[in-house]
Design a protein around this motif. Structure first.
Motif, PDB file in Angstrom:
ATOM      1  N   ILE A  97       8.974  -2.417  16.468  1.00  0.00           N
ATOM      2  CA  ILE A  97       8.349  -2.450  15.181  1.00  0.00           C
ATOM      3  C   ILE A  97       8.655  -0.910  14.023  1.00  0.00           C
ATOM      4  O   ILE A  97       8.026  -0.200  14.377  1.00  0.00           O
ATOM      5  CB  ILE A  97       7.095  -3.057  15.072  1.00  0.00           C
ATOM      6  CG1 ILE A  97       6.399  -4.587  16.088  1.00  0.00           C
ATOM      7  CG2 ILE A  97       6.581  -2.778  13.970  1.00  0.00           C
ATOM      8  CD1 ILE A  97       5.400  -4.248  16.350  1.00  0.00           C
ATOM      9  N   PHE A  98       8.967  -1.603  13.238  1.00  0.00           N
ATOM     10  CA  PHE A  98       9.357  -0.508  12.066  1.00  0.00           C
ATOM     11  C   PHE A  98       8.417  -0.328  11.472  1.00  0.00           C
ATOM     12  O   PHE A  98       7.720  -1.159  10.283  1.00  0.00           O
ATOM     13  CB  PHE A  98      10.095  -0.846  11.332  1.00  0.00           C
ATOM     14  CG  PHE A  98      12.215  -0.043  11.807  1.00  0.00           C
ATOM     15  CD1 PHE A  98      12.319  -0.371  13.238  1.00  0.00           C
ATOM     16  CD2 PHE A  98      12.398   0.302  10.594  1.00  0.00           C
ATOM     17  CE1 PHE A  98      12.753   0.278  13.786  1.00  0.00           C
ATOM     18  CE2 PHE A  98      14.146   0.365  11.893  1.00  0.00           C
ATOM     19  CZ  PHE A  98      14.270   0.956  12.772  1.00  0.00           C
ATOM     20  N   ASN A  99       6.935   0.500  11.671  1.00  0.00           N
ATOM     21  CA  ASN A  99       5.485   0.590  11.082  1.00  0.00           C
ATOM     22  C   ASN A  99       5.887   1.283   9.630  1.00  0.00           C
ATOM     23  O   ASN A  99       5.658   2.804  10.384  1.00  0.00           O
ATOM     24  CB  ASN A  99       5.131   1.113  12.360  1.00  0.00           C
ATOM     25  CG  ASN A  99       3.897   0.704  12.243  1.00  0.00           C
ATOM     26  OD1 ASN A  99       3.303   0.308  11.183  1.00  0.00           O
ATOM     27  ND2 ASN A  99       3.231   0.344  12.889  1.00  0.00           N
ATOM     28  N   ASN A 100       5.770   1.092   9.085  1.00  0.00           N
ATOM     29  CA  ASN A 100       5.458   1.692   7.296  1.00  0.00           C
ATOM     30  C   ASN A 100       4.537   1.345   6.959  1.00  0.00           C
ATOM     31  O   ASN A 100       3.864   1.059   5.792  1.00  0.00           O
ATOM     32  CB  ASN A 100       6.662   2.065   6.620  1.00  0.00           C
ATOM     33  CG  ASN A 100       6.968   0.033   6.207  1.00  0.00           C
ATOM     34  OD1 ASN A 100       6.187  -1.000   6.421  1.00  0.00           O
ATOM     35  ND2 ASN A 100       7.884   0.200   5.018  1.00  0.00           N
ATOM     36  N   ASN A 101       3.342   0.633   7.705  1.00  0.00           N
ATOM     37  CA  ASN A 101       2.355   0.422   7.063  1.00  0.00           C
ATOM     38  C   ASN A 101       2.215  -0.760   6.535  1.00  0.00           C
ATOM     39  O   ASN A 101       1.038  -0.884   5.665  1.00  0.00           O
ATOM     40  CB  ASN A 101       0.840   2.422   6.599  1.00  0.00           C
ATOM     41  CG  ASN A 101       1.026   2.717   7.710  1.00  0.00           C
ATOM     42  OD1 ASN A 101       1.171   2.569   9.133  1.00  0.00           O
ATOM     43  ND2 ASN A 101       1.014   4.449   7.802  1.00  0.00           N
ATOM     44  N   GLY A 102       2.939  -1.480   6.133  1.00  0.00           N
ATOM     45  CA  GLY A 102       2.181  -2.151   5.229  1.00  0.00           C
ATOM     46  C   GLY A 102       3.858  -3.266   4.949  1.00  0.00           C
ATOM     47  O   GLY A 102       5.207  -2.968   5.439  1.00  0.00           O
ATOM     48  N   VAL A 103       3.310  -4.238   3.887  1.00  0.00           N
ATOM     49  CA  VAL A 103       5.054  -4.870   2.788  1.00  0.00           C
ATOM     50  C   VAL A 103       5.255  -4.065   2.314  1.00  0.00           C
ATOM     51  O   VAL A 103       4.774  -3.643   1.434  1.00  0.00           O
ATOM     52  CB  VAL A 103       4.512  -6.103   2.624  1.00  0.00           C
ATOM     53  CG1 VAL A 103       5.079  -6.939   1.257  1.00  0.00           C
ATOM     54  CG2 VAL A 103       3.457  -7.129   3.768  1.00  0.00           C
ATOM     55  N   TYR A 104       6.534  -3.722   2.854  1.00  0.00           N
ATOM     56  CA  TYR A 104       7.553  -2.972   1.771  1.00  0.00           C
ATOM     57  C   TYR A 104       7.269  -1.277   2.175  1.00  0.00           C
ATOM     58  O   TYR A 104       8.310  -0.396   1.923  1.00  0.00           O
ATOM     59  CB  TYR A 104       7.449  -3.015   0.748  1.00  0.00           C
ATOM     60  CG  TYR A 104       7.954  -4.866   0.415  1.00  0.00           C
ATOM     61  CD1 TYR A 104       8.696  -5.496   0.654  1.00  0.00           C
ATOM     62  CD2 TYR A 104       6.765  -5.906  -1.489  1.00  0.00           C
ATOM     63  CE1 TYR A 104       8.972  -6.928   0.381  1.00  0.00           C
ATOM     64  CE2 TYR A 104       6.924  -6.178  -1.363  1.00  0.00           C
ATOM     65  CZ  TYR A 104       7.780  -7.283  -0.440  1.00  0.00           C
ATOM     66  OH  TYR A 104       8.358  -8.377  -0.472  1.00  0.00           O
ATOM     67  N   ARG A 105       6.133  -0.505   1.520  1.00  0.00           N
ATOM     68  CA  ARG A 105       5.709   0.496   1.651  1.00  0.00           C
ATOM     69  C   ARG A 105       4.456   0.043   2.677  1.00  0.00           C
ATOM     70  O   ARG A 105       3.522  -0.853   2.523  1.00  0.00           O
ATOM     71  CB  ARG A 105       5.853   0.939   0.034  1.00  0.00           C
ATOM     72  CG  ARG A 105       7.365   1.505  -0.048  1.00  0.00           C
ATOM     73  CD  ARG A 105       7.422   2.744  -1.358  1.00  0.00           C
ATOM     74  NE  ARG A 105       6.273   1.991  -2.399  1.00  0.00           N
ATOM     75  CZ  ARG A 105       7.633   1.003  -2.769  1.00  0.00           C
ATOM     76  NH1 ARG A 105       8.935   0.785  -3.503  1.00  0.00           N
ATOM     77  NH2 ARG A 105       6.762   0.894  -4.034  1.00  0.00           N
ATOM     78  N   GLY A 144       9.977  -5.359  10.579  1.00  0.00           N
ATOM     79  CA  GLY A 144       9.416  -4.930   9.814  1.00  0.00           C
ATOM     80  C   GLY A 144       7.663  -5.437  10.690  1.00  0.00           C
ATOM     81  O   GLY A 144       7.439  -5.840  11.084  1.00  0.00           O
ATOM     82  N   ASP A 145       6.555  -4.312  10.262  1.00  0.00           N
ATOM     83  CA  ASP A 145       5.054  -4.470  10.765  1.00  0.00           C
ATOM     84  C   ASP A 145       4.768  -5.682   9.726  1.00  0.00           C
ATOM     85  O   ASP A 145       3.948  -6.482  10.884  1.00  0.00           O
ATOM     86  CB  ASP A 145       4.362  -2.634  10.953  1.00  0.00           C
ATOM     87  CG  ASP A 145       4.351  -2.212   9.020  1.00  0.00           C
ATOM     88  OD1 ASP A 145       5.290  -3.148   8.327  1.00  0.00           O
ATOM     89  OD2 ASP A 145       3.542  -2.149   8.766  1.00  0.00           O
ATOM     90  N   SER A 146       5.402  -5.808   8.364  1.00  0.00           N
ATOM     91  CA  SER A 146       4.581  -7.195   8.198  1.00  0.00           C
ATOM     92  C   SER A 146       5.176  -8.583   8.999  1.00  0.00           C
ATOM     93  O   SER A 146       4.550  -9.473   9.494  1.00  0.00           O
ATOM     94  CB  SER A 146       4.847  -7.261   7.108  1.00  0.00           C
ATOM     95  OG  SER A 146       4.708  -8.822   6.222  1.00  0.00           O
ATOM     96  N   ALA A 147       6.243  -8.264   9.164  1.00  0.00           N
ATOM     97  CA  ALA A 147       7.304  -9.632   9.416  1.00  0.00           C
ATOM     98  C   ALA A 147       7.385 -10.190  10.952  1.00  0.00           C
ATOM     99  O   ALA A 147       6.676 -11.190  11.255  1.00  0.00           O
ATOM    100  CB  ALA A 147       8.739  -8.797   9.225  1.00  0.00           C
TER     101      ALA A 147
HETATM  102 MG   LIG Z   1       6.544  -2.729   6.425  1.00  0.00          MG
END
Ligand SMILES: [Mg+2]
Ligand SMILES: Cc1ncc(C[n+]2csc(CCOP(=O)(O)OP(=O)(O)O)c2C)c(N)n1
Length: 580
Positions: free
Chosen positions: A487-495, A462-465
């Motif tokens: 990196i699974f970049n979804n711009n944040g933590v969870y979403r 995850g991008d946060s991780a």
């Molecule tokens: Mg993320």
């Protein structure tokens, strides 16, 4: 043994010292790699260890070195070594030491420490801290060595504590003064201990084996649950035989995936929510009934409410007798090392063991096939932007084509979707956030996995991780390791979609810079950085990374609306009764 010689008027005396005795003690015990970060008082120790032929992998932050040591221990059954400086370096290594202990990974955190007399009188020494006292409650055992002649014993005790019984983290405190202590080389040599049988087998009692077999034999709806303890045990062939000879369906916990291939006909992973409440006898193999298994009770297990027990009986194989009855009654405790317990069961089942009733197996197969068909339909979609499923469909194919590759995985949605979508085919190939669901293991685990195995490593982050250990991409490039970070970049933590309800200038606490280009981090250190917005781009980049073995970082852009709060564990978030 490395000797130092000094010439006196009277004679030439061969000397050794604390530095060399530590190195000699580790090498004598087959430890050939140190993960660490130099500084006072251990800089020369890192140099001398390298000069003595050890692999010294230097990190950018001790937490990552310590995570590397922990997972090296899990993969090899030898304690991984992390070496740090005093106070802050020690503390940076401590989180991973505690995490290793929680996960039963054998490792030794070795930290230099400041001068005892000054520390104990709290007179304000350089990096003053009573490290031994702080480490003690957070690890399995903690030792300090004050005299060079005790280094052999100190290292031997640390090794035994780390790997015997239930493995865990050990702290070894080495004060600065120890390193420079010179002693006669022969005396030093004789003081070292090559540990004999560091993790002795623990044979289960025959009556306990019989009790377990009786229960299993009369089960109508039996289930085997494989935990990461089963993966650690390296009893792969026997575990597979036990599953196959009994014909009992099994569920792998996250890091036990691949112990048998996830595509195995007896895997009930795709029917988990059916088999847990439905089973009448459950055999836990190196798996604990902690939160990851809903404590063995509640609705997950068919209980009528969250606290109620289900109707199943439990057999539990574990090396620690204290694990039994931790959450619910264990009807047949089987205490011993997993290899010995499984081989005792195998000997007991003989050749005429009746397979479980067809009714149970057919019901599982029906659920499983339905769920797998639904999953296949979801994976086949190709939405824009890419979501977890369409990206993981690619990862799934890459792992299938490269079953020896090691998959490191952390995040929330990036973790949960990967675990359920990406099949593993071989034991100990999936390394993840473990018992605590801790973020930050990613790059430390990746470096160690590559160093220890020589196999390609694929880290799904995850991008946060990723942010917790991201600077180690420099380490990956420096040692030219075959690591492909995705990196699974979804711009944040969870979403990436939360907004600040006040309308103020700060973004919401879960949101990062939009459209960040993590791939450029890799460019900075000479690795391969790729920006991927479609499954086809992701596939091409991953294939190239695996075949070229070049350090690679792929910034995979994921739909920022696709995730859920905390992934699969949304329900663990406390809820405020107040209206927002
Ligand atoms: Mg993320
Ligand atoms: C050390 C630590 N700090 C914080 C958390 C809480 N936490 C759980 S998952 C997560 C990150 C989830 O975001 P990401 O890695 O981007 O994955 P996504 O769900 O967005 O795919 C965080 C911060 C944790 N588990 N461990």
């Amino acid at each position: 043994m490395t000797d130092l010689s000094v010439t006196t008027d009277a004679q030439t005396q061969e000397l050794t010292d604390g530095f060399h005795l530590v190195i000699d003690a580790l090498k004598l015990n087959g430890i050939d790699t140190i993960f660490g970060l130099p500084g006072i008082p251990i800089t020369d120790l890192t140099r001398m260890a390298q000069a003595a032929g050890m692999r010294v992998i230097s990190f950018r932050h001790e937490q990552n070195a310590s995570n590397a040591a922990a997972i090296a221990g899990f993969m090899t059954q030898k304690p991984g070594i992390c070496l740090t400086v005093s106070a802050p370096g020690f503390l940076n290594g401590l989180t991973a030491l505690a995490n290793a202990t929680t996960n039963c990974f054998p490792m030794i955190l070795i930290s230099g420490s400041s001068e005892r007399e000054i520390v104990d009188l709290q007179q304000g020494d350089y990096e003053e801290m009573d490290q031994l006292a702080i480490a003690k409650p957070l690890c399995k055992a903690a030792f300090r060595v004050l005299h060079a002649t005790d280094i052999g014993v100190g290292v031997a005790r640390a090794i035994r504590a780390a790997v015997s019984g239930r493995p865990g983290g050990v702290y070894l405190d080495l004060p600065a003064k120890l390193f420079a202590q010179s002693i006669d080389a022969e005396t030093g040599r004789k003081s070292l201990i090559k540990v004999v049988d560091p993790a002795p087998r623990q044979i289960p009692a025959q009556d306990a084996v019989q009790r377990a077999l009786e229960l299993l034999k009369h089960a109508k709806r039996p289930l085997i649950l494989l935990g990461k303890g089963a993966a650690y045990a390296q009893a792969d062939a026997d575990i597979r035989s036990l599953v196959e000879k009994t014909g009992i369906p099994y569920l792998p916990m996250s890091m036990a995936k691949g112990l048998l291939p996830d595509t195995h006909a007896q895997s009930a992973a795709a029917a988990r929510s059916f088999v847990l409440p439905g089973a009448d006898v459950v055999m836990l193999v190196g798996a604990r009934l902690n939160w990851l298994l809903s404590h063995g009770k509640g609705k997950t297990w068919g209980g009528k409410d969250q606290k109620a027990w289900g109707a199943q009986k439990f057999i539990q194989i574990d090396i620690s007798p204290q694990e039994m009855d931790s959450n619910v009654r264990i009807d047949a405790p089987l205490v011993g090392d997993i290899g010995s317990c499984v081989s005792a069961l195998l000997a007991g089942i003989g050749s005429d063991w009746a397979k479980p009733p067809a009714e149970w197996l057919d019901a599982i197969a029906e659920r499983k096939n339905k769920n797998l068909a639904n999953m296949a339909a979801t994976l086949a979609k190709n939405p824009t932007p890419m979501n977890y499923h369409s990206a993981l469909n690619v990862v799934r194919d890459i792992i299938k084509a490269n079953p020896d590759a090691i998959l490191v995985n952390e995040g929330a949605n990036a973790l949960d979707f990967t675990r359920s979508i990406v099949d593993m085919y071989k034991p100990r190939k999936r390394l993840d956030v473990g018992t605590w669901g801790v973020m930050g293991i990613g790059m430390g685990f990746s470096v160690a996995a590559a160093v220890v195995s020589g196999q390609p490593v694929i880290a799904i982050e995850g991008d946060s991780a990723f942010g917790f250990s991201g600077m180690e991409v420099e380490t990956i490039c420096r040692y030219n390791l075959p690591v492909c970070v995705v990196i699974f970049n979804n711009n944040g933590v969870y979403r990436g979609t939360d907004i600040n309800p006040t309308g103020g200038p700060d973004v919401a606490p879960t949101v990062f810079v939009k459209g960040a280009r993590y791939d450029k981090l890799m460019d900075a250190f000479g690795g391969v950085g790729v920006h991927a917005t479609t499954p086809a781009e992701l596939r091409k980049a991953m294939e190239q990374a695996v075949s070229s073995r070049k350090p690679t970082l792929i910034n995979a852009v994921i739909d920022e609306t696709a995730g859920t709060e905390s992934g699969r564990i949304t329900s663990l978030n406390p809820q405020s009764a107040r209206k927002k």
